[in-house]
Design an enzyme around this catalytic site. Structure first.
Site, short mmCIF file in Angstrom:
data_model
loop_
_atom_site.label_atom_id
_atom_site.label_comp_id
_atom_site.label_asym_id
_atom_site.label_seq_id
_atom_site.Cartn_x
_atom_site.Cartn_y
_atom_site.Cartn_z
N HIS A 1 43.14 31.94 39.52
CA HIS A 1 43.50 30.77 38.92
C HIS A 1 42.51 29.98 39.77
O HIS A 1 42.05 30.39 40.93
CB HIS A 1 45.03 30.03 38.95
CG HIS A 1 45.56 30.06 40.48
ND1 HIS A 1 46.49 29.06 40.48
CD2 HIS A 1 45.34 30.59 41.71
CE1 HIS A 1 46.91 29.01 41.85
NE2 HIS A 1 46.07 29.95 42.38
N CYS B 1 41.67 25.50 47.10
CA CYS B 1 42.19 25.96 45.85
C CYS B 1 41.55 25.30 44.61
O CYS B 1 41.85 25.69 43.55
CB CYS B 1 43.71 25.42 45.92
SG CYS B 1 44.51 26.36 47.20
N HIS C 1 40.23 31.76 42.67
CA HIS C 1 40.83 32.76 43.60
C HIS C 1 42.10 33.52 42.86
O HIS C 1 42.50 33.11 41.95
CB HIS C 1 41.29 32.20 44.98
CG HIS C 1 42.24 31.18 44.91
ND1 HIS C 1 41.94 29.80 44.34
CD2 HIS C 1 43.71 31.20 45.06
CE1 HIS C 1 43.23 29.26 44.29
NE2 HIS C 1 44.10 29.98 44.78
N HIS D 1 45.99 35.89 43.13
CA HIS D 1 47.17 36.12 44.07
C HIS D 1 47.82 37.10 43.61
O HIS D 1 47.76 37.70 42.17
CB HIS D 1 48.33 34.91 43.81
CG HIS D 1 47.74 33.56 44.57
ND1 HIS D 1 47.63 33.54 46.23
CD2 HIS D 1 47.22 32.57 43.89
CE1 HIS D 1 47.13 32.33 46.18
NE2 HIS D 1 46.95 31.72 44.76
N HIS E 1 46.68 40.16 35.50
CA HIS E 1 44.94 40.19 35.32
C HIS E 1 44.40 39.28 34.57
O HIS E 1 43.51 39.69 33.89
CB HIS E 1 44.56 41.74 35.16
CG HIS E 1 45.14 42.57 36.35
ND1 HIS E 1 46.15 43.19 36.73
CD2 HIS E 1 43.99 43.08 37.19
CE1 HIS E 1 46.13 43.76 37.66
NE2 HIS E 1 44.94 43.66 38.07
N GLU F 1 53.45 33.09 45.58
CA GLU F 1 52.28 33.21 45.30
C GLU F 1 51.57 33.85 46.60
O GLU F 1 50.51 34.39 46.65
CB GLU F 1 51.51 32.33 44.87
CG GLU F 1 51.28 30.95 45.65
CD GLU F 1 50.41 29.89 45.02
OE1 GLU F 1 50.29 29.79 43.68
OE2 GLU F 1 49.64 28.98 45.86
#
Length: 118
Positions: free
Chosen positions: A13, A24, A28, A30, A68, A107
């Protein structure tokens, strides 16, 4: 009685509404850790609140949609903060899971949210 079931999923995201230069804002990923809490009486005949297999069956198609993926591409998650992802999950679980009490979504191992619905 309260019971819980834990899940993980991996997703990418970016946060489009944070200031330029915020780390952010870049895409990237998580590994998300989700815990679903359900509250209810222990059913006398079965001996449980709800079958953990039923909880898994309810959660699996929703989590398969997120796993994914780029969360920003999922309708309703255009700004996929942990808070918004938790709210989105709640909306997708609450009608199919009687007794849903709260969800915890991490996260990272040290950052997350607990959501109990509106």
């Amino acid at each position: 009685m309260d019971i819980y079931k834990q899940f993980t999923f991996d997703a990418a995201h970016f946060l489009p509404n944070v200031p330029e230069g915020h780390k952010c804002r870049a895409m990237h990923g998580h590994t998300y850790y989700l815990t679903v809490f359900i509250s209810g009486p222990v059913l006398e005949e079965a001996g449980w609140v709800i079958d953990f297999g039923d909880v898994k069956a309810i959660c699996k198609p929703v989590l398969d949609r997120l796993d994914h993926s780029l969360l920003n591409d999922i309708p309703g998650l255009e700004n996929p903060t942990a808070e918004n992802v938790a709210r989105w999950l709640w909306l997708h679980f609450k009608h199919a899971m009687p007794g849903l009490k709260k969800i915890e979504l991490k996260e990272t191992p040290t950052s997350g949210v607990i959501y109990e619905g509106d």
